[in-house]
Design a protein around this motif. Structure first.
Motif, mmCIF file in Angstrom:
data_model
loop_
_atom_site.group_PDB
_atom_site.id
_atom_site.type_symbol
_atom_site.label_atom_id
_atom_site.label_comp_id
_atom_site.label_asym_id
_atom_site.label_seq_id
_atom_site.Cartn_x
_atom_site.Cartn_y
_atom_site.Cartn_z
ATOM 1 N N VAL A 175 6.796 5.158 4.719
ATOM 2 C CA VAL A 175 7.916 5.877 4.094
ATOM 3 C C VAL A 175 8.305 5.214 2.776
ATOM 4 N N ARG A 176 8.369 3.881 2.773
ATOM 5 C CA ARG A 176 8.741 3.155 1.559
ATOM 6 C C ARG A 176 7.728 3.378 0.444
ATOM 7 N N THR A 177 6.458 3.400 0.788
ATOM 8 C CA THR A 177 5.422 3.623 -0.222
ATOM 9 C C THR A 177 5.500 5.041 -0.780
ATOM 10 N N GLY A 178 5.808 5.996 0.082
ATOM 11 C CA GLY A 178 6.017 7.351 -0.410
ATOM 12 C C GLY A 178 7.152 7.416 -1.424
ATOM 13 N N LEU A 179 8.259 6.773 -1.103
ATOM 14 C CA LEU A 179 9.405 6.745 -2.019
ATOM 15 C C LEU A 179 9.035 6.070 -3.338
ATOM 16 N N GLN A 180 8.310 4.971 -3.249
ATOM 17 C CA GLN A 180 7.909 4.216 -4.442
ATOM 18 C C GLN A 180 7.030 5.045 -5.368
ATOM 19 N N ILE B 80 -3.550 9.504 10.622
ATOM 20 C CA ILE B 80 -3.416 8.709 11.834
ATOM 21 C C ILE B 80 -3.581 7.239 11.451
ATOM 22 N N GLY B 81 -2.650 6.401 11.856
ATOM 23 C CA GLY B 81 -2.707 4.988 11.489
ATOM 24 C C GLY B 81 -2.444 4.796 10.006
ATOM 25 N N SER B 82 -1.288 5.206 9.550
ATOM 26 C CA SER B 82 -1.009 5.264 8.107
ATOM 27 C C SER B 82 -0.766 3.907 7.459
ATOM 28 N N GLY B 83 -0.519 2.871 8.246
ATOM 29 C CA GLY B 83 -0.414 1.519 7.695
ATOM 30 C C GLY B 83 0.568 1.397 6.548
ATOM 31 N N SER B 84 0.083 0.939 5.401
ATOM 32 C CA SER B 84 0.943 0.713 4.236
ATOM 33 C C SER B 84 1.428 2.005 3.599
ATOM 34 N N GLY B 85 0.797 3.124 3.936
ATOM 35 C CA GLY B 85 1.138 4.398 3.297
ATOM 36 C C GLY B 85 0.357 4.654 2.029
ATOM 37 N N CYS B 86 -0.563 3.750 1.692
ATOM 38 C CA CYS B 86 -1.337 3.873 0.455
ATOM 39 C C CYS B 86 -2.145 5.174 0.419
ATOM 40 N N VAL B 87 -2.849 5.478 1.506
ATOM 41 C CA VAL B 87 -3.724 6.654 1.522
ATOM 42 C C VAL B 87 -2.905 7.945 1.490
ATOM 43 N N LYS C 192 1.926 -9.612 6.716
ATOM 44 C CA LYS C 192 1.680 -10.367 7.942
ATOM 45 C C LYS C 192 1.613 -9.423 9.144
ATOM 46 N N HIS C 193 2.194 -8.236 8.988
ATOM 47 C CA HIS C 193 2.292 -7.285 10.094
ATOM 48 C C HIS C 193 1.642 -5.935 9.803
ATOM 49 N N VAL C 194 1.403 -5.642 8.539
ATOM 50 C CA VAL C 194 0.864 -4.341 8.125
ATOM 51 C C VAL C 194 -0.444 -4.569 7.376
ATOM 52 N N TYR C 195 -1.452 -3.768 7.707
ATOM 53 C CA TYR C 195 -2.774 -3.921 7.085
ATOM 54 C C TYR C 195 -2.693 -3.724 5.579
ATOM 55 N N GLU C 196 -3.156 -4.723 4.849
ATOM 56 C CA GLU C 196 -3.164 -4.645 3.395
ATOM 57 C C GLU C 196 -4.374 -3.842 2.926
ATOM 58 N N PRO D 233 -4.560 6.947 -10.321
ATOM 59 C CA PRO D 233 -4.305 5.527 -10.063
ATOM 60 C C PRO D 233 -4.009 5.243 -8.590
ATOM 61 N N THR D 234 -4.355 4.046 -8.172
ATOM 62 C CA THR D 234 -3.997 3.585 -6.829
ATOM 63 C C THR D 234 -2.479 3.551 -6.720
ATOM 64 N N PRO D 235 -1.919 3.983 -5.607
ATOM 65 C CA PRO D 235 -0.455 3.960 -5.458
ATOM 66 C C PRO D 235 0.143 2.583 -5.721
ATOM 67 N N ASP D 236 1.338 2.595 -6.247
ATOM 68 C CA ASP D 236 2.091 1.374 -6.514
ATOM 69 C C ASP D 236 2.563 0.786 -5.182
ATOM 70 N N LEU D 237 2.114 -0.422 -4.886
ATOM 71 C CA LEU D 237 2.490 -1.099 -3.643
ATOM 72 C C LEU D 237 3.300 -2.364 -3.917
ATOM 73 N N SER D 238 3.872 -2.452 -5.105
ATOM 74 C CA SER D 238 4.578 -3.664 -5.505
ATOM 75 C C SER D 238 5.823 -3.943 -4.662
ATOM 76 N N HIS D 239 6.287 -2.932 -3.945
ATOM 77 C CA HIS D 239 7.466 -3.110 -3.092
ATOM 78 C C HIS D 239 7.137 -3.832 -1.791
ATOM 79 N N LEU D 240 5.849 -3.904 -1.441
ATOM 80 C CA LEU D 240 5.440 -4.576 -0.212
ATOM 81 C C LEU D 240 5.208 -6.062 -0.487
ATOM 82 N N THR D 241 5.643 -6.905 0.435
ATOM 83 C CA THR D 241 5.631 -8.345 0.238
ATOM 84 C C THR D 241 4.601 -9.029 1.132
ATOM 85 N N LYS D 242 4.417 -10.332 0.908
ATOM 86 C CA LYS D 242 3.536 -11.119 1.770
ATOM 87 C C LYS D 242 4.006 -11.058 3.215
#
Length: 219
Positions: free
Chosen positions: A86-91, A50-57, A16-20, A3-12
């Motif tokens: 870091v937050r996405t890793g924790l999530q 490199i350029g980890s952005g949201s941490g999804c990958v 605005k500052h991090v690539y969705e 499954p795609t990582p859970d990104l529900s902790h990231l907000t609108k």
């Protein structure tokens, strides 16, 4: 299917500052999942995005590899992106670390011939000359997409050093679009870095023709 990582902790506000995550993110996830058995066989110790952005990958890579002692390290020029990694890793229960830096500046000696899995979804969109450097200086979301005249301004900075970063068994995954000349990148990497490259996945997404390239040392 992983499954795609859970990104529900990231907000609108975060986005605005991090690539969705978008189609370029998802084709990279598909390529990593396609290579799951191969990646596990490497028994990697250091995975660097490199350029980890949201941490999804990076979190997805952790899910692909499963239980392992690997270090998952992301770098990003944008402090909000590093925090999101870091937050996405924790999530997603993946122990990710992140460093605020340009490409891998400051890590040169520590990672020399140490990176087992290197991943880069670069700012590849062709823009006006000089726009890429302005975007990088801004250290915000524009730095995630503005790629300069041919979309290669930032990518070129990394490509000339990949051979010195990868471990003997290391592998490098790169996202590119048709305008970046994926086949030409493979030829150049073979000539300058001694790395064999191939397009392992390609897909049209709107007006973009996305490619995922994989590079390994010549056998």
């Amino acid at each position: 299917m992983i499954p795609t990582p859970d990104l529900s902790h990231l907000t609108k506000e975060d986005y605005k500052h991090v690539y969705e995550p978008a189609e370029d993110t998802f084709i990279l996830l598909d390529a990593l999942e396609q290579d799951a058995d191969y990646l596990k066989s490497l028994n990697p110790r250091l995975c660097l995005e490199i350029g980890s952005g949201s941490g999804c990958v990076l979190s997805f890579l952790g899910a692909v590899l499963g239980s392992t002692s690997a270090l998952y390290l992301g770098t990003d020029i944008n402090i909000r992106a590093a925090q999101a990694t870091v937050r996405t890793g924790l999530q997603n229960k993946v122990s990710t670390s992140a460093l605020v830096t340009s490409l891998y500046e400051g890590l040169e000696q520590r990672i020399k011939h140490q990176v087992d899995v290197l991943v880069f979804n670069p700012p590849y969109v062709p823009t006006l000359e000089g726009e890429a450097s302005v975007a990088q200086d801004g250290r915000d979301i524009a730095g995630a997409w503005a790629g300069g005249t041919d979309g290669m301004a930032i990518t070129d900075q990394l490509l000339k050093n990949v051979g010195g970063m990868l471990s003997p068994r290391g592998v490098f995954y790169l996202v590119a679009v048709k305008q970046n000349d994926p086949e030409g990148i493979c030829v150049r990497m073979r000539r300058t870095q001694g790395l064999d490259g191939e397009v392992i996945l390609k897909r049209r997404a709107g007006g973009e023709f996305l490619h995922v390239l994989r590079f390994r040392r010549s056998e």
